[in-house]
Write an enzyme that holds these catalytic residues in place. Structure first.
Site, mmCIF file in Angstrom:
data_model
loop_
_atom_site.group_PDB
_atom_site.id
_atom_site.type_symbol
_atom_site.label_atom_id
_atom_site.label_comp_id
_atom_site.label_asym_id
_atom_site.label_seq_id
_atom_site.Cartn_x
_atom_site.Cartn_y
_atom_site.Cartn_z
ATOM 1 N N SER A 148 0.851 -1.194 0.000
ATOM 2 C CA SER A 148 0.000 0.000 0.000
ATOM 3 C C SER A 148 0.883 1.239 0.000
ATOM 4 O O SER A 148 2.029 1.205 0.464
ATOM 5 C CB SER A 148 -0.876 0.003 1.253
ATOM 6 O OG SER A 148 -1.508 1.255 1.440
ATOM 7 N N TYR A 162 -1.402 -0.267 10.786
ATOM 8 C CA TYR A 162 -1.534 -0.700 9.391
ATOM 9 C C TYR A 162 -0.346 -0.212 8.564
ATOM 10 O O TYR A 162 0.261 -0.978 7.814
ATOM 11 C CB TYR A 162 -2.843 -0.168 8.809
ATOM 12 C CG TYR A 162 -3.009 -0.430 7.333
ATOM 13 C CD1 TYR A 162 -3.313 -1.708 6.866
ATOM 14 C CD2 TYR A 162 -2.862 0.597 6.396
ATOM 15 C CE1 TYR A 162 -3.465 -1.960 5.502
ATOM 16 C CE2 TYR A 162 -3.021 0.352 5.043
ATOM 17 C CZ TYR A 162 -3.322 -0.926 4.599
ATOM 18 O OH TYR A 162 -3.465 -1.163 3.252
ATOM 19 N N LYS A 166 2.673 -2.397 6.534
ATOM 20 C CA LYS A 166 2.932 -2.297 5.104
ATOM 21 C C LYS A 166 4.359 -1.819 4.834
ATOM 22 O O LYS A 166 4.973 -2.212 3.829
ATOM 23 C CB LYS A 166 1.913 -1.369 4.441
ATOM 24 C CG LYS A 166 0.502 -1.946 4.420
ATOM 25 C CD LYS A 166 0.430 -3.277 3.678
ATOM 26 C CE LYS A 166 -0.994 -3.769 3.504
ATOM 27 N NZ LYS A 166 -1.080 -5.051 2.774
#
Length: 278
Positions: A148, A162, A166
């Protein structure tokens, strides 16, 4: 001849969104495919979509379960080899943001949320890679990780855990790419920006709020300069490019950003200085 004819691919998190679009595309391009996810109904829908493309049922292997479970990871590898006799492509797509149980954001997100997020977005990729390598070495196969633009270098202050997961995945892509090219295995990743996948609704946002959010993004040049939000099929095309040795054989350890220009915008070039100076 289709570009993935005689190839066998595993696509994790393929019951919905980018994973489903990727599985459908690979199957349409000739690959035998293993699809997997936690929701059996959505997996069946994905299987039906694949078969509507004229793909024989015998070319689709379905594994229902949580990608963070060791038994599911084992079943994914073993059932694929048992059914198709080989593995050529691994797409580590399963992942996502996980809401903190207390509703905390940023640095206040709990360590439990950190562990859960890393387990999904990072540990499962490591384990699936390790389990697939002996088979991919035989076929000189390819791995594509789905990361991402949240990985950085710009901040994602609300979804701290998160974005950390990533960022770790990007580094793992680079590290494993150098380790595994010695075995003839290529590793790359795609790093999407805003994509219509249903992920916001999965996080609990009502559909109308999700639509409003996407409309704000697509209509704001400082959010998405291209002025449209990507469809899952557009990310699938990029994944297929990186998995295709004929098209991308010299690309190793790369993060392919697909974001409509989002990461090119800074606070300075998003500002209309002509208006400010008047």
């Amino acid at each position: 001849m289709k570009r993935f004819e005689d190839k066998v691919a595993i696509v994790t998190g393929s019951s919905n969104g980018i994973g489903r679009a990727t599985a459908i595309l690979f199957a349409q391009e000739g690959a035998k495919i293993t699809i997997t996810g936690r929701n059996s109904q959505r997996l069946e829908e994905a299987k039906q979509e694949i078969q509507k493309s004229g793909v024989p049922e015998a070319h689709v292997n379905v594994v229902v379960g949580d990608i963070t479970s060791n038994s599911v990871q084992e079943e994914l590898i073993q059932s694929t080899v048992d059914k198709f006799a080989r593995i050529d492509i691994l797409v580590n797509n399963a992942g996502g943001a996980i809401l903190d149980k207390m509703g905390n954001l940023g640095v206040n997100q709990s360590l439990d949320n950190f562990d859960e997020t890393l387990n999904l977005n990072m540990k499962s990729v490591i384990v699936m890679t390790q389990k697939a390598v002996p088979h991919l070495e035989k076929t000189k196969g390819d791995i594509v990780n789905v990361s991402s633009i949240a990985s950085g270098p710009r901040s994602v202050p609300d979804f701290n855990n998160y974005s950390l997961s990533k960022a770790a995945l990007d580094q793992y892509t680079r590290n494993s790419a150098i380790n595994l090219i010695e075995k003839g295995i290529r590793v790359n990743s795609v790093n999407p920006g805003v994509v219509v996948t249903g992920a916001s609704e999965a996080l609990g946002l009502p559909k109308e709020i999700s639509e409003k959010y996407l409309n704000v993004l697509r209509n704001s040049k400082h959010c998405v300069p291209a002025r449209f939000v990507a469809k899952a099929e557009q990310i699938a095309q990029a994944i297929a490019f990186l998995a295709d040795r004929n098209m991308s054989s010299y690309i190793i350890g790369h993060q392919l950003v697909i974001d409509g220009g989002t990461t090119l915008v800074t606070g300075m070039n998003a500002t209309n200085f002509a208006e400010l100076m008047n």
